[in-house]
Design a protein around this motif. Structure first.
Motif, PDB file in Angstrom:
ATOM      1  N   ASN A  85     -20.229 -49.126  32.152  1.00 40.78           N
ATOM      2  CA  ASN A  85     -20.269 -50.589  32.196  1.00 40.78           C
ATOM      3  C   ASN A  85     -19.158 -51.211  31.349  1.00 40.78           C
ATOM      4  N   ALA A  86     -18.931 -50.643  30.172  1.00 37.52           N
ATOM      5  CA  ALA A  86     -17.902 -51.180  29.285  1.00 37.52           C
ATOM      6  C   ALA A  86     -16.518 -51.020  29.896  1.00 37.52           C
ATOM      7  N   ALA A  87     -16.278 -49.869  30.524  1.00 36.81           N
ATOM      8  CA  ALA A  87     -14.977 -49.633  31.147  1.00 36.81           C
ATOM      9  C   ALA A  87     -14.751 -50.603  32.297  1.00 36.81           C
ATOM     10  N   ALA A  88     -15.790 -50.834  33.106  1.00 39.61           N
ATOM     11  CA  ALA A  88     -15.677 -51.744  34.242  1.00 39.61           C
ATOM     12  C   ALA A  88     -15.409 -53.171  33.784  1.00 39.61           C
ATOM     13  N   ALA A  89     -15.967 -53.530  32.630  1.00 40.95           N
ATOM     14  CA  ALA A  89     -15.811 -54.889  32.116  1.00 40.95           C
ATOM     15  C   ALA A  89     -14.550 -55.050  31.268  1.00 40.95           C
ATOM     16  N   GLY A  90     -13.833 -53.952  31.036  1.00 44.34           N
ATOM     17  CA  GLY A  90     -12.653 -54.022  30.181  1.00 44.34           C
ATOM     18  C   GLY A  90     -13.000 -54.290  28.734  1.00 44.34           C
ATOM     19  N   GLU A  91     -14.160 -53.808  28.289  1.00 41.75           N
ATOM     20  CA  GLU A  91     -14.643 -54.063  26.926  1.00 41.75           C
ATOM     21  C   GLU A  91     -15.028 -52.760  26.247  1.00 41.75           C
ATOM     22  N   LEU A  92     -14.114 -51.821  26.221  1.00 43.32           N
ATOM     23  CA  LEU A  92     -14.376 -50.526  25.602  1.00 43.32           C
ATOM     24  C   LEU A  92     -14.532 -50.668  24.094  1.00 43.32           C
ATOM     25  N   PRO A  93     -15.345 -49.798  23.492  1.00 41.51           N
ATOM     26  CA  PRO A  93     -15.374 -49.738  22.030  1.00 41.51           C
ATOM     27  C   PRO A  93     -14.038 -49.193  21.529  1.00 41.51           C
ATOM     28  N   ASP A  94     -13.781 -49.332  20.260  1.00 41.80           N
ATOM     29  CA  ASP A  94     -12.538 -48.803  19.694  1.00 41.80           C
ATOM     30  C   ASP A  94     -12.682 -47.354  19.266  1.00 41.80           C
ATOM     31  N   VAL A  95     -13.813 -47.057  18.629  1.00 47.33           N
ATOM     32  CA  VAL A  95     -14.086 -45.702  18.131  1.00 47.33           C
ATOM     33  C   VAL A  95     -15.511 -45.340  18.523  1.00 47.33           C
ATOM     34  N   VAL A  96     -15.705 -44.081  18.915  1.00 46.28           N
ATOM     35  CA  VAL A  96     -17.043 -43.590  19.225  1.00 46.28           C
ATOM     36  C   VAL A  96     -17.327 -42.390  18.327  1.00 46.28           C
ATOM     37  N   LEU A  97     -18.428 -42.465  17.593  1.00 41.80           N
ATOM     38  CA  LEU A  97     -18.835 -41.383  16.696  1.00 41.80           C
ATOM     39  C   LEU A  97     -19.869 -40.494  17.365  1.00 41.80           C
ATOM     40  N   ALA A  98     -19.808 -39.204  17.041  1.00 36.34           N
ATOM     41  CA  ALA A  98     -20.791 -38.219  17.512  1.00 36.34           C
ATOM     42  C   ALA A  98     -20.844 -38.127  19.027  1.00 36.34           C
ATOM     43  N   THR A  99     -19.685 -38.145  19.665  1.00 40.40           N
ATOM     44  CA  THR A  99     -19.632 -37.985  21.116  1.00 40.40           C
ATOM     45  C   THR A  99     -19.916 -36.531  21.480  1.00 40.40           C
ATOM     46  N   PRO A 100     -20.801 -36.284  22.444  1.00 40.99           N
ATOM     47  CA  PRO A 100     -21.031 -34.903  22.890  1.00 40.99           C
ATOM     48  C   PRO A 100     -19.762 -34.311  23.486  1.00 40.99           C
ATOM     49  N   LEU A 101     -19.627 -33.016  23.331  1.00 41.58           N
ATOM     50  CA  LEU A 101     -18.435 -32.287  23.751  1.00 41.58           C
ATOM     51  C   LEU A 101     -18.033 -32.567  25.193  1.00 41.58           C
ATOM     52  N   ASP A 102     -18.983 -32.467  26.113  1.00 41.39           N
ATOM     53  CA  ASP A 102     -18.617 -32.618  27.527  1.00 41.39           C
ATOM     54  C   ASP A 102     -18.153 -34.029  27.852  1.00 41.39           C
ATOM     55  N   GLN A 103     -18.743 -35.023  27.197  1.00 45.42           N
ATOM     56  CA  GLN A 103     -18.332 -36.394  27.485  1.00 45.42           C
ATOM     57  C   GLN A 103     -16.999 -36.742  26.838  1.00 45.42           C
ATOM     58  N   SER A 104     -16.660 -36.076  25.747  1.00 47.63           N
ATOM     59  CA  SER A 104     -15.336 -36.259  25.166  1.00 47.63           C
ATOM     60  C   SER A 104     -14.269 -35.841  26.169  1.00 47.63           C
ATOM     61  N   GLN A 105     -14.487 -34.707  26.805  1.00 48.84           N
ATOM     62  CA  GLN A 105     -13.533 -34.230  27.809  1.00 48.84           C
ATOM     63  C   GLN A 105     -13.514 -35.135  29.039  1.00 48.84           C
ATOM     64  N   GLN A 106     -14.690 -35.519  29.489  1.00 46.65           N
ATOM     65  CA  GLN A 106     -14.789 -36.340  30.702  1.00 46.65           C
ATOM     66  C   GLN A 106     -14.065 -37.672  30.531  1.00 46.65           C
ATOM     67  N   TYR A 107     -14.314 -38.349  29.398  1.00 43.42           N
ATOM     68  CA  TYR A 107     -13.741 -39.684  29.224  1.00 43.42           C
ATOM     69  C   TYR A 107     -12.252 -39.634  28.936  1.00 43.42           C
ATOM     70  N   ALA A 108     -11.777 -38.507  28.408  1.00 40.37           N
ATOM     71  CA  ALA A 108     -10.330 -38.366  28.257  1.00 40.37           C
ATOM     72  C   ALA A 108      -9.674 -38.243  29.628  1.00 40.37           C
ATOM     73  N   LEU A 109     -10.302 -37.466  30.522  1.00 39.77           N
ATOM     74  CA  LEU A 109      -9.773 -37.318  31.871  1.00 39.77           C
ATOM     75  C   LEU A 109      -9.781 -38.644  32.615  1.00 39.77           C
ATOM     76  N   GLU A 110     -10.806 -39.452  32.377  1.00 44.43           N
ATOM     77  CA  GLU A 110     -10.932 -40.732  33.071  1.00 44.43           C
ATOM     78  C   GLU A 110     -10.075 -41.833  32.453  1.00 44.43           C
ATOM     79  N   GLY A 111      -9.329 -41.502  31.415  1.00 42.58           N
ATOM     80  CA  GLY A 111      -8.452 -42.494  30.810  1.00 42.58           C
ATOM     81  C   GLY A 111      -9.162 -43.485  29.915  1.00 42.58           C
ATOM     82  N   ILE A 112     -10.324 -43.085  29.392  1.00 46.46           N
ATOM     83  CA  ILE A 112     -11.083 -43.944  28.477  1.00 46.46           C
ATOM     84  C   ILE A 112     -10.786 -43.568  27.023  1.00 46.46           C
ATOM     85  N   PHE A 113     -10.723 -42.268  26.747  1.00 41.96           N
ATOM     86  CA  PHE A 113     -10.404 -41.798  25.399  1.00 41.96           C
ATOM     87  C   PHE A 113      -8.931 -41.403  25.320  1.00 41.96           C
TER      88      PHE A 113
END
Length: 464
Positions: A85-113
């Motif tokens: 939802n945040a990505a669609a709205a163009g309102e991403l957080p700046d920093v995310v703490l305690a991101t699970p391993l798989d989602q760290s990889q996923q969001y980097a691929l999607e151009g979020i991280f």
């Protein structure tokens, strides 16, 4: 102000500093930093006590740097929805703490991280100060998708007193687990309490632990999906048999499995080390309720053994585990966000680990002044919420040491084969947890495996 808050999480807002970034509130008195903006920080460790402790760390960061922060609690099971939802709205957080391993990889691929920003932090802190295992797992295409912060390895927790009474040795293999479950099941005691809820991440994690021991890999070295292989079919068969015959009936999840064991109604369970403080009676919200626990709240801790790697048909001891990361989004004021990531892995690191040390083993061992600085400090941390005490007061030194061994040696599906983004995508779909539930319900394991195979192949093709 670059962005406004998108949402507030009902029931948790009291523990957040607010629900988005802004220059008119947050810690500190100075705008500070190159950007002059407030960093919006999402925290997946959203429990009230951990939010309070995290805010104290961020307040110190603001005092030191002048960079203000806005802390938002994000329950881990809601991260995928909220990030989409945040990505669609163009309102991403700046920093995310305690991101699970798989989602760290996923969001980097999607151009979020921002992997470049994360790798720069790792380089500045010193690549050699981090666990190679952790860096390998969080990296894609030679870059860290997030800064690895801490990790844990899955445990088989078993009742030592019941095993000794029955003349059973500590379980070391899946065959041992099955034999013990059969022997100890009955008279109001489940042989094991096993996660079975369909579509549930905890069920998937528990099954992966078992499947790794059986030699089941979801993809081969070339990235081809292999879930219809004999080891994976056998893992489904084993899991379905144990759940159907020696566990608690109904859809069991992270709460119910812990509750059954804490009530003294199960001889074994698979769980992460995050429950070790609660099992020792150090948390009022998750206290053991067994009959013996009335006189001694730490009875279960004193009478439970911890086993990490298990051996199955695969022949090699294997253990599921996870690494958490600190991530910087592509929309963040990069320099400010990098300063926060550096702070969390240096000046604020030991306090961050202290939020729940039993489940947060440092994957950064030390720094240039002392190569073992953070590992040494971790060993002295006290666990608990309402009562604080070192784990060694309740568990053997070997058991506590095994927490470190788990982080150094655990395995995960897909990451070594360069399929981290696929693992992140599967987290949202949860086809394997659903297959587990189907097998427990009577479906042939081979048929269930074929259905998972097809689903995973389809998801993989969508990522290409």
């Amino acid at each position: 102000m670059r962005r406004a808050a998108m949402f507030c999480l009902a029931g948790l807002a009291a523990f957040a500093v607010g629900c988005g970034g802004g220059d008119d509130d947050g810690g500190g008195d100075s705008a500070g930093g190159p950007s002059g903006e407030t960093l919006t920080v999402w925290n997946n460790e959203s429990q009230p006590d951990r939010m309070t402790a995290t805010q104290a760390i961020l307040d110190d960061f603001t005092q030191k740097t002048g960079i203000k922060t806005k802390l938002v609690p994000v329950p881990e099971d809601q991260l995928a929805t909220l990030m989409t939802n945040a990505a669609a709205a163009g309102e991403l957080p700046d920093v995310v703490l305690a991101t699970p391993l798989d989602q760290s990889q996923q969001y980097a691929l999607e151009g979020i991280f921002d992997a470049d920003a994360a790798q720069a932090v790792v380089d500045k802190l010193g690549v050699d100060t981090f666990s190679k295992k952790a860096l390998d797992l969080v990296s894609a295409d030679g870059k860290a998708t997030g800064v690895p912060s801490d990790g844990w390895g899955q445990l088989l927790i078993y009742r030592k007193d019941l095993f000794e009474k029955a003349g059973l040795e500590a379980p070391q293999s899946l065959d041992d687990v099955r034999a013990a479950a059969e022997e100890l099941n009955g008279d109001g005691m489940a042989g094991i309490t096993l996660a079975t809820k369909p579509g549930d991440g905890f069920t998937s994690e528990t099954f992966e632990h078992v499947a790794l021991a059986q030699g089941c890999q979801i993809v081969d070295d070339g990235g081809k999906v292999t879930f219809d292989s004999p080891p994976c079919v056998e893992a489904l068969r084993w899991y379905g048999d144990i759940a159907s015959n020696y566990s608690v009936s109904g859809a069991q999840d992270v709460e119910s499995t812990r509750g059954t064991y804490f009530a003294g109604k199960a001889a074994m369970m698979f769980w992460s080390p995050f429950l070790l403080d609660g099992m020792a009676g150090l948390r009022a919200d998750t206290k053991p309720s067994c009959e013996e626990c009335k006189d001694d709240p730490a009875f279960l801790a004193k009478n439970s053994g911890l086993v990490g790697p298990l051996t199955g048909a695969g022949g090699t001891p294997s253990q599921f585990g996870s690494v958490s990361t600190v991530n910087i989004s592509v929309d963040a004021p990069t320099e400010d966000a990098q300063k926060l990531a550096e702070f969390m892995l240096s000046d604020g690191y030991v306090r961050w680990l202290g939020l729940s040390p039993q489940g947060k083993y440092p994957v950064r061992a030390g720094d240039s002044s002392d190569p073992k600085k953070f590992q040494t400090a971790w060993a002295g941390l006290e666990s608990g919420v309402d009562t604080k005490a070192p784990l060694t007061e309740f568990y053997s030194e070997d058991s506590v040491a095994s927490l470190a061994d788990g982080v150094a040696n655990f395995q995960r599906w897909g990451f070594a084969q360069g399929q981290g983004a696929l693992m992140g995508a599967l987290r949202g779909e949860q086809p394997i947890a659903s297959a587990v539930a189907d097998v427990i319900g009577g479906k042939d394991p081979a048929e269930a495996a074929k259905e998972v195979q097809s689903t995973v192949e389809e998801i993989q093709s969508g990522l290409e």
